[in-house]
Write a protein that holds these residues in place. Structure first.
Motif, PDB file in Angstrom:
ATOM      1  N   ARG A   1     -48.485 -22.787  83.756  1.00  0.00           N
ATOM      2  CA  ARG A   1     -49.558 -23.789  83.780  1.00  0.00           C
ATOM      3  C   ARG A   1     -49.157 -25.014  82.977  1.00  0.00           C
ATOM      4  NH1 ARG A   1     -52.718 -23.962  79.042  1.00  0.00           N
ATOM      5  NH2 ARG A   1     -52.491 -22.144  77.682  1.00  0.00           N
ATOM      6  N   ASN A   2     -49.706 -26.174  83.390  1.00  0.00           N
ATOM      7  CA  ASN A   2     -49.643 -27.395  82.600  1.00  0.00           C
ATOM      8  C   ASN A   2     -51.010 -28.051  82.665  1.00  0.00           C
ATOM      9  OD1 ASN A   2     -49.797 -28.686  85.090  1.00  0.00           O
ATOM     10  ND2 ASN A   2     -47.654 -29.367  85.095  1.00  0.00           N
ATOM     11  N   SER A   3     -51.105 -29.340  82.381  1.00  0.00           N
ATOM     12  CA  SER A   3     -52.421 -29.996  82.326  1.00  0.00           C
ATOM     13  C   SER A   3     -53.088 -30.110  83.690  1.00  0.00           C
ATOM     14  CB  SER A   3     -52.290 -31.384  81.704  1.00  0.00           C
ATOM     15  OG  SER A   3     -51.416 -32.199  82.485  1.00  0.00           O
ATOM     16  N   LYS A   4     -52.321 -29.994  84.779  1.00  0.00           N
ATOM     17  CA  LYS A   4     -52.875 -30.145  86.122  1.00  0.00           C
ATOM     18  C   LYS A   4     -52.825 -28.855  86.931  1.00  0.00           C
ATOM     19  CE  LYS A   4     -51.524 -35.031  86.524  1.00  0.00           C
ATOM     20  NZ  LYS A   4     -50.738 -36.015  87.338  1.00  0.00           N
ATOM     21  N   TRP A   5     -51.725 -28.123  86.805  1.00  0.00           N
ATOM     22  CA  TRP A   5     -51.486 -26.980  87.676  1.00  0.00           C
ATOM     23  C   TRP A   5     -51.626 -25.653  86.921  1.00  0.00           C
ATOM     24  CZ3 TRP A   5     -50.907 -26.990  92.851  1.00  0.00           C
ATOM     25  CH2 TRP A   5     -50.585 -28.197  93.473  1.00  0.00           C
ATOM     26  N   LEU A   6     -52.123 -24.663  87.643  1.00  0.00           N
ATOM     27  CA  LEU A   6     -52.118 -23.278  87.170  1.00  0.00           C
ATOM     28  C   LEU A   6     -51.743 -22.398  88.346  1.00  0.00           C
ATOM     29  CD1 LEU A   6     -52.772 -20.907  85.238  1.00  0.00           C
ATOM     30  CD2 LEU A   6     -55.154 -21.071  86.040  1.00  0.00           C
ATOM     31  N   THR A   7     -50.749 -21.535  88.157  1.00  0.00           N
ATOM     32  CA  THR A   7     -50.374 -20.618  89.222  1.00  0.00           C
ATOM     33  C   THR A   7     -49.918 -19.301  88.605  1.00  0.00           C
ATOM     34  OG1 THR A   7     -49.000 -20.294  91.202  1.00  0.00           O
ATOM     35  CG2 THR A   7     -47.993 -21.454  89.345  1.00  0.00           C
ATOM     36  N   HIS A   8     -50.229 -18.177  89.264  1.00  0.00           N
ATOM     37  CA  HIS A   8     -49.774 -16.886  88.771  1.00  0.00           C
ATOM     38  C   HIS A   8     -49.713 -15.862  89.905  1.00  0.00           C
ATOM     39  CE1 HIS A   8     -54.105 -15.914  88.633  1.00  0.00           C
ATOM     40  NE2 HIS A   8     -54.268 -16.939  87.814  1.00  0.00           N
ATOM     41  N   MET A   9     -48.781 -14.927  89.731  1.00  0.00           N
ATOM     42  CA  MET A   9     -48.624 -13.777  90.611  1.00  0.00           C
ATOM     43  C   MET A   9     -49.181 -12.553  89.886  1.00  0.00           C
ATOM     44  SD  MET A   9     -47.048 -14.914  93.381  1.00  0.00           S
ATOM     45  CE  MET A   9     -46.374 -13.421  94.119  1.00  0.00           C
ATOM     46  N   ASN A  10     -49.834 -11.658  90.648  1.00  0.00           N
ATOM     47  CA  ASN A  10     -50.482 -10.501  90.043  1.00  0.00           C
ATOM     48  C   ASN A  10     -50.192  -9.242  90.862  1.00  0.00           C
ATOM     49  OD1 ASN A  10     -52.345 -12.180  88.138  1.00  0.00           O
ATOM     50  ND2 ASN A  10     -52.663 -13.042  90.167  1.00  0.00           N
ATOM     51  N   PHE A  11     -50.149  -8.130  90.176  1.00  0.00           N
ATOM     52  CA  PHE A  11     -49.888  -6.855  90.834  1.00  0.00           C
ATOM     53  C   PHE A  11     -50.741  -5.776  90.184  1.00  0.00           C
ATOM     54  CE2 PHE A  11     -47.718  -2.742  90.896  1.00  0.00           C
ATOM     55  CZ  PHE A  11     -47.536  -2.558  92.262  1.00  0.00           C
ATOM     56  N   THR A  12     -51.304  -4.877  91.008  1.00  0.00           N
ATOM     57  CA  THR A  12     -52.094  -3.750  90.501  1.00  0.00           C
ATOM     58  C   THR A  12     -51.728  -2.486  91.266  1.00  0.00           C
ATOM     59  OG1 THR A  12     -53.979  -5.120  89.847  1.00  0.00           O
ATOM     60  CG2 THR A  12     -54.420  -2.792  90.204  1.00  0.00           C
ATOM     61  N   ARG A  13     -51.612  -1.398  90.527  1.00  0.00           N
ATOM     62  CA  ARG A  13     -51.427  -0.087  91.124  1.00  0.00           C
ATOM     63  C   ARG A  13     -52.435   0.873  90.509  1.00  0.00           C
ATOM     64  NH1 ARG A  13     -50.332   3.063  95.394  1.00  0.00           N
ATOM     65  NH2 ARG A  13     -49.720   5.162  94.721  1.00  0.00           N
ATOM     66  N   VAL A  14     -53.242   1.528  91.366  1.00  0.00           N
ATOM     67  CA  VAL A  14     -54.202   2.555  90.954  1.00  0.00           C
ATOM     68  C   VAL A  14     -53.717   3.883  91.515  1.00  0.00           C
ATOM     69  CG1 VAL A  14     -56.596   3.356  91.086  1.00  0.00           C
ATOM     70  CG2 VAL A  14     -56.107   0.899  90.949  1.00  0.00           C
ATOM     71  N   GLY A  15     -53.763   4.933  90.708  1.00  0.00           N
ATOM     72  CA  GLY A  15     -53.323   6.243  91.169  1.00  0.00           C
ATOM     73  C   GLY A  15     -54.076   7.360  90.467  1.00  0.00           C
ATOM     74  N   GLY A  16     -53.620   8.591  90.703  1.00  0.00           N
ATOM     75  CA  GLY A  16     -54.248   9.743  90.072  1.00  0.00           C
ATOM     76  C   GLY A  16     -54.855  10.693  91.083  1.00  0.00           C
ATOM     77  N   ASP A  17     -55.759  11.548  90.622  1.00  0.00           N
ATOM     78  CA  ASP A  17     -56.432  12.529  91.462  1.00  0.00           C
ATOM     79  C   ASP A  17     -57.926  12.229  91.499  1.00  0.00           C
ATOM     80  OD1 ASP A  17     -54.072  14.054  91.924  1.00  0.00           O
ATOM     81  OD2 ASP A  17     -54.294  14.942  89.935  1.00  0.00           O
TER      82      ASP A  17
END
Length: 449
Positions: A304-320
């Protein structure tokens, strides 16, 4: 509790009438007007819907005796204009999922209603404080969510302690909930099942609504912040007779040499298990299996800077078993969360999202977009897929405008599209309310406090 708080309040106000000048009473208005347009458009074989709703919270905050404060607020709701949102879709037989949530789900068709949303008495010093009554909350699994005409509210007790600038410890005991899209305060067990209940582990319609026994939620959160380390938060959400959820998160911004821009990073881990009898001693009426053991991992990396914000995200859910948290209580804390959908009710989830926003410098407008891919278990596996939902792709596009001359006023346009990753063979029940959907929100807010 209301009568108890009111009696305390008037007793303390009488006491302040004899106080010295430095202990004078300070009264501030608490005003929030929200107008919300919502529409959902489907292929020609499903019915389209729209609604224009408005809500007005009128209240006040009274500070007295230096450290004491009292808050009260009553919110009214109105259905200004809408299609026949309370009638089920003729083809799928399913009820509207989105527009009805603007109004009273417990009394379908009501065009005008209200509720006492805020009523609390609090004491705050430099290092600690306590509050009792009705108020808002923002924790990983119980939070405002902000997707309708009013936020989630709780009734109970909150306490906090901050020994220095690095540490903050908070705890809550909750015995009633104010669910968005309702006109009543409900017990903890009562509040579970106001929203669509999906199917049980055998593929039949769930029956836990009105049959879930839980008396309270106990919750704590510990925050620790340092410039070099970032911010770490540990929280535990104990839902009596249903589940216990532990969350640990870390967020940090990294400076870039010779630039004002920064790298951003974050990580979350969580574990949940069933307790008691899962809400009911009869398996057919239980909300959660006591045998469930679930975990999740979520990460973020961006810039991020004063104008732009960008991000990549990842999620993993598991279990029983199914990862469960009542949708009535708030949105997911996962980094991959995208407004207007949750990844709750599944045994496993693999999700990836990319977010980008641009804020203009000379005009108070933010433009943003997000795209996400969400892989979830097959719709044929009822035990692992509570809501009979197919894996999907979601795109959101939005505009946020905050007039410079009206800092407490804002406009928000959100356009959302969801499509199945594999639409072949999907039934009407697996399409309506879920995929092949264009959804538009326009929100206008005015605050005075």
């Amino acid at each position: 509790m209301k009568r108890f708080l009111i009696l305390i309040f008037f007793g303390l106000v009488l006491q302040t009438s004899h106080a010295q000048e430095e202990k004078s009473v300070d009264i501030k208005p608490d005003f929030h007007l929200r107008t919300f347009w919502m529409s959902s458009t489907y292929p020609s074989d499903f019915k389209d819907d729209y609604a224009l709703g408005t809500s007005l919270n009128l209240g006040t905050k009274i500070s007295f005796q230096k450290n004491w404060n009292f808050q009260i607020g009553y919110r009214v709701f109105a259905n200004v204009l809408s299609s026949d949102i309370w009638s089920p879709d003729p083809l799928s037989g399913q009820s509207n999922r989105y527009e009805t949530g603007l109004f009273d789900l417990l009394n379908p068709g009501d065009s005008f209603f209200g509720k006492l949303e805020i009523l609390n008495l609090g004491y705050n010093s430099d290092k600690w404080g306590v509050k009792v009554g009705r108020f808002g909350i923002n924790t990983p699994w119980i939070n405002p969510q902000d997707g309708r005409l009013s936020p989630t509210g709780i009734e109970g007790v909150q306490g906090w302690f901050a020994p220095n600038e690095n540490w903050r410890i908070e705890a809550w005991w909750i015995n009633r909930m104010s669910v968005r899209g309702t006109s009543r305060w409900l017990g903890v067990g009562e509040s579970i099942g106001v929203f669509p209940v999906g199917r049980d582990v055998f593929g039949k319609a769930s029956k836990y609504s009105g049959n879930t026994n839980s008396d309270f939620v106990g919750l704590y959160q510990v925050d620790y912040s340092r410039d070099k380390l970032g911010k770490m938060s540990l929280s535990q959400t104990y839902v009596q007779n249903i589940s216990n959820t532990l969350d640990l998160s870390w967020n940090k911004d990294w400076s870039m040499k010779g630039s004002k821009a920064k790298w951003i990073s974050g990580a979350q881990i969580g574990f949940q298990h069933g307790i008691g009898d899962g809400g009911n001693s009869l398996d057919s009426l239980a909300y959660k299996s006591p045998e469930d053991r679930n975990w999740y991992l979520s990460t973020r990396f961006g810039w991020r800077n004063s104008k732009w914000l960008t991000h990549m995200n990842f999620t993993r859910v598991g279990g029983d078993g199914r990862w469960l948290s009542p949708r009535e209580w708030g949105k997911d804390p996962f980094f991959t969360f995208i407004p207007r959908e949750r990844n709750e009710g599944f045994e496993s989830v693999t999700a990836a999202t990319w977010f980008a926003s641009y804020t203009m410098q000379d005009f108070p407008l933010e433009i943003y977009g997000v795209i996400g891919i969400h892989q979830i278990p097959s719709t044929s596996d009822a035990q692992a897929n509570k809501y009979n939902f197919s894996s999907y792709r979601q795109i959101n596009f939005g505009l946020k405008y905050r007039p410079k001359g009206l800092p407490r006023t804002n406009f928000h346009l959100l356009v959302m599209n969801k499509e199945a990753l594999d639409s072949e063979g999907l039934t009407p029940n697996q399409r309506y309310n879920k995929v092949e959907l264009w959804h538009v929100n326009f929100i206008f807010d005015i605050y005075l406090n």
